[in-house]
Motif scaffolding. Structure first.
Motif, PDB file in Angstrom:
ATOM      1  N   ASN A 204       0.837  -1.219  -0.137  1.00 22.51           N
ATOM      2  CA  ASN A 204      -0.099   0.027   0.154  1.00 22.51           C
ATOM      3  C   ASN A 204       0.825   1.213   0.116  1.00 22.51           C
ATOM      4  O   ASN A 204       0.460   2.240  -0.036  1.00 22.51           O
ATOM      5  N   PHE A 205       2.296   1.056   0.298  1.00 26.23           N
ATOM      6  CA  PHE A 205       3.124   2.185  -0.080  1.00 26.23           C
ATOM      7  C   PHE A 205       3.480   2.815  -1.459  1.00 26.23           C
ATOM      8  O   PHE A 205       4.285   3.640  -1.346  1.00 26.23           O
ATOM      9  N   TYR A 206       2.851   2.177  -2.373  1.00 23.60           N
ATOM     10  CA  TYR A 206       3.258   2.539  -3.713  1.00 23.60           C
ATOM     11  C   TYR A 206       2.131   3.580  -4.288  1.00 23.60           C
ATOM     12  O   TYR A 206       2.188   4.116  -5.353  1.00 23.60           O
ATOM     13  N   GLY A 207       1.162   4.009  -3.608  1.00 23.84           N
ATOM     14  CA  GLY A 207       0.209   4.944  -3.948  1.00 23.84           C
ATOM     15  C   GLY A 207       0.608   6.253  -4.523  1.00 23.84           C
ATOM     16  O   GLY A 207       0.378   6.395  -5.695  1.00 23.84           O
ATOM     17  N   VAL A 253      15.029  -5.333  -3.005  1.00 25.09           N
ATOM     18  CA  VAL A 253      13.790  -5.717  -1.930  1.00 25.09           C
ATOM     19  C   VAL A 253      13.013  -4.243  -1.800  1.00 25.09           C
ATOM     20  O   VAL A 253      13.744  -3.376  -1.819  1.00 25.09           O
ATOM     21  N   LYS A 254      11.764  -4.539  -2.191  1.00 24.43           N
ATOM     22  CA  LYS A 254      10.737  -3.497  -2.197  1.00 24.43           C
ATOM     23  C   LYS A 254       9.616  -3.476  -1.595  1.00 24.43           C
ATOM     24  O   LYS A 254       8.888  -4.539  -1.973  1.00 24.43           O
ATOM     25  N   PRO A 255       8.902  -2.586  -0.740  1.00 25.07           N
ATOM     26  CA  PRO A 255       9.330  -1.487  -0.007  1.00 25.07           C
ATOM     27  C   PRO A 255      10.547  -1.817   0.639  1.00 25.07           C
ATOM     28  O   PRO A 255      11.036  -2.950   0.896  1.00 25.07           O
ATOM     29  N   ALA A 256      11.079  -0.678   1.353  1.00 28.33           N
ATOM     30  CA  ALA A 256      12.323  -1.096   2.308  1.00 28.33           C
ATOM     31  C   ALA A 256      12.127  -1.248   3.773  1.00 28.33           C
ATOM     32  O   ALA A 256      12.460  -2.212   4.284  1.00 28.33           O
ATOM     33  N   MET A 257      11.742   0.052   4.484  1.00 32.53           N
ATOM     34  CA  MET A 257      11.677  -0.083   5.684  1.00 32.53           C
ATOM     35  C   MET A 257      10.832  -1.104   6.372  1.00 32.53           C
ATOM     36  O   MET A 257      11.150  -1.824   7.528  1.00 32.53           O
ATOM     37  N   TYR A 277      14.630  -0.279  -2.141  1.00 35.91           N
ATOM     38  CA  TYR A 277      13.971   0.750  -2.577  1.00 35.91           C
ATOM     39  C   TYR A 277      13.086   1.345  -1.632  1.00 35.91           C
ATOM     40  O   TYR A 277      12.018   0.881  -1.085  1.00 35.91           O
ATOM     41  N   GLN A 278      13.633   2.445  -1.221  1.00 32.50           N
ATOM     42  CA  GLN A 278      12.655   3.368  -0.299  1.00 32.50           C
ATOM     43  C   GLN A 278      11.470   4.019  -1.008  1.00 32.50           C
ATOM     44  O   GLN A 278      11.787   5.053  -1.675  1.00 32.50           O
ATOM     45  N   VAL A 315      20.920   2.140  -2.263  1.00 31.87           N
ATOM     46  CA  VAL A 315      19.595   2.471  -2.032  1.00 31.87           C
ATOM     47  C   VAL A 315      18.665   3.325  -2.847  1.00 31.87           C
ATOM     48  O   VAL A 315      19.486   4.492  -3.120  1.00 31.87           O
ATOM     49  N   ILE A 316      17.751   2.991  -3.327  1.00 35.39           N
ATOM     50  CA  ILE A 316      16.882   4.112  -4.486  1.00 35.39           C
ATOM     51  C   ILE A 316      15.976   4.770  -3.146  1.00 35.39           C
ATOM     52  O   ILE A 316      15.402   4.073  -2.555  1.00 35.39           O
TER      53      ILE A 316
END
Ligand code: PBG
Length: 331
Positions: A204-207, A253-257, A277-278, A315-316
């Motif tokens: 859900n972080f790609y919005g 790996v994506k998302p990151a945190m 990828y942050q 890191v991107i």
């Protein structure tokens, strides 16, 4: 009873001042390991701020080149480029993606012409080009794996011949790394690097990113039918090992945190570099918190350090430029 080690052992001695702390630090931020994502528009004449990503822009062709000029002067030497194409050019199967002179191919040529040493990463996925916003061709109500592969292969060869240094398949179709690697080899692009989005979670972080490239899905098909389930860790190993065996040079790996455990787990296990990828939602969350003075901007290097500590090689991050501008002043 065991004797206490204190006061002979006092861990605080190594935290006494900044110079000492730096001498013993295990991780650091180096701008040569930061990659700035940039969005290019096929229609805009002047750059426009992305409302859901304050401080990030949709660039016109000219503004993009000036931004890259500034980035390279700041020491950021790698970018990840994403297109926002005219909606009239979108269709069910994303045919615009296959054209040799589409927005992204033209832009890569222009960039490499002016900045030959800049490392340019381009996504390989259909979502900026499909009217559905999906990363693949839809057949019988499903994102069809094998038809999509044909498109990804063609797209990859076009991008490599436009001068992209690193291709980043971000679509999560099965078998795409092997197919793309083979066709690059046959077409004599032996040195094109494949950065596989191997552990890409349905997030859900790609919005905000979807606002930026205009790829909001409108149908009922879920990206969960191809992106990974956030509940799984072992599956990240499976995806990663497959992609390495198919010819991926680097994995993402994506998302990151929210996925630090995945980065760290893969780091123990595999012998290729891992990029994190942050993503856009992580950026916007932090940026809005900083803008509203909920926390200070030092949260930015703290998040980046956590990614390197977990085992990322690079890191991107949409904070690449900011970090290069401010890093010397951060403690
Ligand atoms: C497209 C793609 C996405 C991102 C990178 N490539 C979005 C998606 O899969 O829907 C997300 C990046 C971000 O949120 O910053 N395949």
């Amino acid at each position: 009873m065991r004797k206490t080690l204190f006061p002979r052992v006092r861990p605080r001695r190594l935290r006494l001042n900044e110079t000492i702390r730096d001498l013993v630090s295990e991780t650091s931020i180096n701008k040569s390991k930061l990659i700035q994502p940039l969005f290019v528009s096929g229609t805009l004449k002047k750059k426009e701020e992305i409302i859901t990503m304050p401080g990030q822009y949709l660039y016109s062709q000219d503004d993009l080149l000036s931004e890259i000029d500034e980035l390279t002067n700041l020491g950021i030497n790698t970018i990840a480029l994403f297109p926002n194409i005219d909606s009239d050019l979108k269709d069910q199967s994303g045919t615009e993606a296959l054209k040799e002179d589409n927005l992204i191919c033209k832009t890569v040529r222009k960039i490499k012409d002016r900045f030959p040493k800049l490392v340019v990463i381009t996504d390989v996925a259909l979502d900026p080009y499909t009217s559905s916003g999906h990363d693949g061709v839809i057949l019988n109500g499903k994102v069809d794996n094998d038809h999509t592969l044909e498109a990804l292969i063609k797209m990859s060869v076009n991008l490599a011949s436009s001068g992209a240094d690193i291709l980043a398949p971000s679509d999560m179709m099965d078998g795409r790394i092997g197919k793309i690697r083979d066709s690059l080899e046959v077409n004599n692009f032996k040195d094109t690097i494949l950065l596989s989005y191997a552990a890409k979670y349905a997030s859900n972080f790609y919005g905000p990113f979807r606002d930026a490239v205009g790829s909001k899905q409108i149908d009922g098909i879920s990206k969960k039918t191809y992106q990974m389930d956030s509940k799984n860790l072992k599956e990240a190993h499976k995806e990663t090992l497959l992609d390495i065996s198919e010819g991926a040079d680097i994995i993402m790996v994506k998302p990151a945190m929210p996925y630090l455990d995945v980065i760290n787990d893969l780091h123990q296990e595999i012998n290729v570099p891992i990029f994190a990828y942050q993503v856009s939602g992580e950026y916007s969350m932090l940026k809005m918190g900083i803008d509203k003075k909920i926390f200070v901007h030092n949260v930015i290097p703290e998040t980046l350090i956590s990614l390197f500590r977990a085992g990322s090689s690079s890191v991107i991050t949409y904070f690449a430029r900011w970090t290069a501008e401010n890093y010397d002043n951060i403690s």
